[in-house]
Write a protein that holds these residues in place. Structure first.
Motif, PDB file in Angstrom:
ATOM      1  N   TRP A  53       0.836  -1.188   0.000  1.00  0.00           N
ATOM      2  CA  TRP A  53       0.000   0.000   0.000  1.00  0.00           C
ATOM      3  C   TRP A  53       0.876   1.245   0.000  1.00  0.00           C
ATOM      4  O   TRP A  53       1.959   1.262   0.587  1.00  0.00           O
ATOM      5  N   ARG A  54       0.378   2.320  -0.644  1.00  0.00           N
ATOM      6  CA  ARG A  54       1.003   3.650  -0.563  1.00  0.00           C
ATOM      7  C   ARG A  54       0.064   4.533   0.239  1.00  0.00           C
ATOM      8  O   ARG A  54      -1.024   4.891  -0.229  1.00  0.00           O
ATOM      9  N   ILE A  55       0.456   4.855   1.447  1.00  0.00           N
ATOM     10  CA  ILE A  55      -0.397   5.583   2.379  1.00  0.00           C
ATOM     11  C   ILE A  55      -0.458   7.061   2.011  1.00  0.00           C
ATOM     12  O   ILE A  55       0.566   7.702   1.807  1.00  0.00           O
ATOM     13  N   GLU A  56      -1.661   7.587   1.937  1.00  0.00           N
ATOM     14  CA  GLU A  56      -1.872   9.014   1.724  1.00  0.00           C
ATOM     15  C   GLU A  56      -2.162   9.719   3.045  1.00  0.00           C
ATOM     16  O   GLU A  56      -1.693  10.818   3.282  1.00  0.00           O
ATOM     17  N   LYS A  57      -2.968   9.051   3.908  1.00  0.00           N
ATOM     18  CA  LYS A  57      -3.347   9.673   5.176  1.00  0.00           C
ATOM     19  C   LYS A  57      -3.820   8.594   6.145  1.00  0.00           C
ATOM     20  O   LYS A  57      -4.501   7.655   5.757  1.00  0.00           O
ATOM     21  N   ILE A  58      -3.441   8.755   7.419  1.00  0.00           N
ATOM     22  CA  ILE A  58      -3.991   7.946   8.505  1.00  0.00           C
ATOM     23  C   ILE A  58      -4.450   8.929   9.570  1.00  0.00           C
ATOM     24  O   ILE A  58      -3.703   9.831   9.955  1.00  0.00           O
ATOM     25  N   GLU A  59      -5.687   8.746  10.023  1.00  0.00           N
ATOM     26  CA  GLU A  59      -6.211   9.603  11.080  1.00  0.00           C
ATOM     27  C   GLU A  59      -7.182   8.814  11.944  1.00  0.00           C
ATOM     28  O   GLU A  59      -7.583   7.706  11.592  1.00  0.00           O
ATOM     29  N   VAL A  60      -7.547   9.398  13.064  1.00  0.00           N
ATOM     30  CA  VAL A  60      -8.532   8.786  13.947  1.00  0.00           C
ATOM     31  C   VAL A  60      -9.911   9.286  13.531  1.00  0.00           C
ATOM     32  O   VAL A  60     -10.122  10.488  13.368  1.00  0.00           O
TER      33      VAL A  60
END
Length: 96
Positions: A53-60
């Motif tokens: 995977w190529r992560i663009e954004k991780i948030e809660v």
């Protein structure tokens, strides 16, 4: 107040409550408990990078980790993960 006035007041109050924003407060849909017991987002990012995977954004989001990324095939993905287990949740489902 007569009966009609009470009924109108009840209808007005119900309409006011129904129009309130759905996310007025913080929800905990994953039931993950205190944040100091969650695994780090960096660990989830490393796990997903290992799967291509190529992560663009991780948030809660509502007590879950929400990930926006491109999967190994280049498809845009929005997925939710449990913050304690880092297990992917079924689309549209949070919690246990």
């Amino acid at each position: 107040m007569n009966r009609l006035s009470l009924s109108l007041a009840a209808v007005a109050a119900a309409a006011l409550l129904a129009s309130a924003p759905a996310h007025a407060g913080s929800k905990d849909l994953c039931g993950a408990g205190p944040r100091d017991q969650w695994r780090p987002m960096a660990e989830l990012e490393q796990q997903l990078n290992g799967q291509g995977w190529r992560i663009e954004k991780i948030e809660v989001d509502d007590g879950c980790y929400e990930v926006e990324a491109l999967d190994k095939d280049g498809w845009k993905v929005e997925a939710y993960f449990h913050p304690k287990t880092l297990q992917r949740l079924q689309p549209g489902r949070h919690g246990h």
